[in-house]
Design an enzyme around this catalytic site. Structure first.
Site, PDB file in Angstrom:
ATOM      1  CE  LYS A  21       7.441   2.018   9.074  1.00 48.59           C
ATOM      2  NZ  LYS A  21       7.103   3.220   9.833  1.00 48.59           N
TER       3      LYS A  21
ATOM      4  CB  VAL B 163       7.978  -1.651   1.373  1.00 49.30           C
ATOM      5  CG1 VAL B 163       6.892  -1.917   0.356  1.00 49.30           C
ATOM      6  CG2 VAL B 163       9.271  -1.259   0.687  1.00 49.30           C
TER       7      VAL B 163
ATOM      8  CB  ILE C 230      -1.004   0.056   1.181  1.00 50.03           C
ATOM      9  CG1 ILE C 230      -0.291  -0.026   2.535  1.00 50.03           C
ATOM     10  CG2 ILE C 230      -2.058  -1.031   1.056  1.00 50.03           C
ATOM     11  CD1 ILE C 230      -1.197   0.368   3.702  1.00 50.03           C
ATOM     12  CB  SER C 231       2.607   3.163   1.599  1.00 45.47           C
ATOM     13  OG  SER C 231       3.757   3.729   2.154  1.00 45.47           O
TER      14      SER C 231
ATOM     15  CG  ASP D 295       7.772  12.205   8.779  1.00 50.33           C
ATOM     16  OD1 ASP D 295       7.637  13.349   8.288  1.00 50.33           O
ATOM     17  OD2 ASP D 295       7.646  11.162   8.110  1.00 50.33           O
TER      18      ASP D 295
HETATM   19  N1  LIG Z   1      -1.296   1.035  11.367  1.00 50.00           N
HETATM   20  C1  LIG Z   1      -1.659   1.481  10.148  1.00 50.00           C
HETATM   21  N2  LIG Z   1      -2.948   1.437   9.769  1.00 50.00           N
HETATM   22  C2  LIG Z   1      -3.310   1.866   8.537  1.00 50.00           C
HETATM   23  N3  LIG Z   1      -2.471   2.331   7.623  1.00 50.00           N
HETATM   24  C3  LIG Z   1      -1.173   2.406   7.930  1.00 50.00           C
HETATM   25  C4  LIG Z   1      -0.687   1.986   9.207  1.00 50.00           C
HETATM   26  N4  LIG Z   1       0.649   2.151   9.219  1.00 50.00           N
HETATM   27  C5  LIG Z   1       0.983   2.653   8.017  1.00 50.00           C
HETATM   28  N5  LIG Z   1      -0.101   2.810   7.224  1.00 50.00           N
HETATM   29  C6  LIG Z   1      -0.138   3.348   5.856  1.00 50.00           C
HETATM   30  O1  LIG Z   1       1.142   3.228   5.251  1.00 50.00           O
HETATM   31  C7  LIG Z   1       1.691   4.532   4.986  1.00 50.00           C
HETATM   32  C8  LIG Z   1       3.186   4.533   5.247  1.00 50.00           C
HETATM   33  O2  LIG Z   1       3.439   4.106   6.567  1.00 50.00           O
HETATM   34  P1  LIG Z   1       4.709   4.656   7.359  1.00 50.00           P
HETATM   35  O3  LIG Z   1       5.924   4.205   6.592  1.00 50.00           O
HETATM   36  O4  LIG Z   1       4.633   4.046   8.742  1.00 50.00           O
HETATM   37  O5  LIG Z   1       4.565   6.148   7.383  1.00 50.00           O
HETATM   38  C9  LIG Z   1       0.919   5.464   5.895  1.00 50.00           C
HETATM   39  O6  LIG Z   1       0.865   6.762   5.394  1.00 50.00           O
HETATM   40  C10 LIG Z   1      -0.462   4.818   5.912  1.00 50.00           C
HETATM   41  O7  LIG Z   1      -1.212   5.157   4.792  1.00 50.00           O
END
Ligand SMILES: Nc1ncnc2c1ncn2[C@@H]1O[C@H](COP(=O)(O)O)[C@@H](O)[C@H]1O
Lengths: 169, 268
Positions: free
Chosen positions: B56, B29, B22-23, B165
């Site tokens: 993550k 990732v 998703i990201s 951040d």
């Molecule tokens: N616990 C979570 N629940 C839902 N979406 C998440 C969560 N952690 C991360 N994401 C999604 O993944 C993206 C990147 O995560 P991060 O690298 O932790 O900033 C975030 O902007 C969210 O869209």
């Protein structure tokens, strides 16, 4: 039960109440291929299965601290890395009336020997754990500060799962 | 998206754990999965829908020496996990639940938070939520949500933690319960977080979020930032004179940081 990340291991868990022969089991723990856990120290399914997950991870990456997977489960439950203390706090006591038996088999399934524990077998599920667990003893062993108020079992359990994941790292 | 990364993750998670990316950020990732790493019975939400989980993953960086890379990845994974576990123990702070920590592979499993906003407004982070309310920008739900955002940051800072951040994408809204319109506010992504007593770190957190609000919602940003600071101040003001003094220090530094930021943009 099989954890998806570790498909080579078959895991059996049984919960017993009104256990009659805890002292006998305690005297033989070293020779029996199981982990015997005092059920009063377990408040949720996730508390135990998180420890099993950690055990299989440590095993997979060659970081076991004890001789067998079964003793490692007891260590994994503990918030400290003192093995003797982990056995004492989480292992079967001569007075235990409620017991959890864990069996982990690598490659191949076996069943837990029914005649081993003299007691009533009940389903291993949250409701059966919650109603009897000793919250004060658990909080003490995991050194939870008074400022942390666990108003329900799921908050308490979450704090324990965190401790289990991070022990010694 | 790099197939190589997906292959590596699939290899050690095994194909028993389906993953969907998703990201992709500079550091990590993020995948979702329908599988839980160790619960024997599937979990469901209040509507009876099966839960999904966040994975993550910090991929190895080719430009680093492999041993150093592994140590760094382990360190960062554990640092984020430790922060999440400490923050949970503080009453009132909302962060995702830590499900599993795999420092050897640089992997964290977290509770999935949030939902898709109505009318294709995207995932329920603060940024999308404010866009979704653009036609009625000062409504009560917006106001109470922004005050709660401020309270979360206030609790974090009052307890001497910093986010590092604090963008409006790292603030996620989840329904308090399915019946109500109210949102519960969660802070996510503690990859750059730390324990810190420094007013400078706190001032920077507040400044980063203020900039994020100004740049995406400029027409309404004054009111929005005011509500955030209102919530932030509520937390400190509950702690008597000592709290008020600390609040003044943080807000003073916040305005200093803002001044420095202005100067930099004027010159640059
Ligand atoms: N616990 C979570 N629940 C839902 N979406 C998440 C969560 N952690 C991360 N994401 C999604 O993944 C993206 C990147 O995560 P991060 O690298 O932790 O900033 C975030 O902007 C969210 O869209």
């Amino acid at each position: 039960m099989i954890l998806p990340q570790f498909p080579d291991y078959e895991i059996n868990v049984s919960l017993y109440e009104n256990v009659q022969n805890a002292a006998d089991i305690q005297s033989r723990v070293a020779e029996l291929p199981y982990a015997f856990i005092d059920a009063n120290m377990i408040c949720s399914v996730e508390q135990l299965t998180a420890a099993i997950y950690r055990t299989l991870m440590e095993s997979t990456y060659n970081r076991l601290r004890t001789k067998t997977l079964h003793s490692e489960v007891l260590l994994a439950l503990s918030p400290t890395s003192n093995i003797g203390e982990a056995f004492k706090k989480f292992g079967v006591k001569s007075t235990s009336e409620r017991l959890i038996v864990v069996q982990i088999n690598e490659n191949g399934s076996q069943k837990i020997d029914d005649s081993l524990v003299q007691g009533d077998s009940v389903e291993f599920k949250d409701e059966n754990l919650q109603s009897y667990c000793d919250v004060d003893a658990i909080r003490k062993v995991y050194k939870l500060d008074k400022s942390f108020q666990s108003n329900n079992t799921s908050d308490l359990s979450r704090a324990l799962v965190d401790a289990i994941q991070l022990r010694g790292l | 998206m790099s197939q190589e990364i997906v292959d590596t993750v699939t290899k050690y998670l095994t194909p028993n754990i389906p993953i969907k990316q998703i990201s992709q950020g500079a550091e990590a990732v993020v995948f979702t999965s329908s599988a839980h790493p160790y619960l024997p019975t599937p979990e469901h939400d209040a509507d009876g829908k099966p839960l999904q989980y966040i994975i993550k993953y910090r991929p190895p960086k080719k430009y680093r020496h492999p041993i150093i890379d592994r140590q760094l990845t382990k360190h960062r994974t554990l640092s984020e996990a430790r922060l999440l576990s400490k923050l949970f123990l503080i009453g009132g702070i909302n962060v995702p639940k830590l499900i599993a920590t795999d420092p050897y592979n640089g992997c964290l499993w977290l509770e999935f938070l949030g939902e898709d906003l109505p009318n294709n407004s995207g995932f329920s982070n603060l940024k999308n939520f404010l866009w979704a309310n653009v036609n009625d920008p000062y409504n009560d739900v917006v106001k109470s949500t922004l005050i709660k955002v401020g309270e979360q940051i206030g609790l974090l800072h009052f307890n001497d933690f910093c986010h590092g951040d604090l963008t409006s994408s790292n603030i996620v809204l989840a329904r308090d319960d399915t019946q109500s319109n109210d949102w519960k506010v969660f802070l996510i992504d503690f990859g750059l977080g730390s324990m810190s007593k420094l007013v400078e770190d706190k001032g920077v957190d507040l400044y980063v979020l203020e900039r994020a609000i100004i740049s995406t919602h400029s027409a309404f940003s004054d009111k929005y930032n005011e509500w955030i600071i209102e919530g932030f101040s509520n937390v400190y003001n509950k702690h008597g004179k000592g709290g008020e003094t600390k609040l003044k220090e943080v807000l003073k530094r916040f305005s200093d940081v803002r001044m420095r930021g202005r100067k930099r943009t004027m010159i640059g």
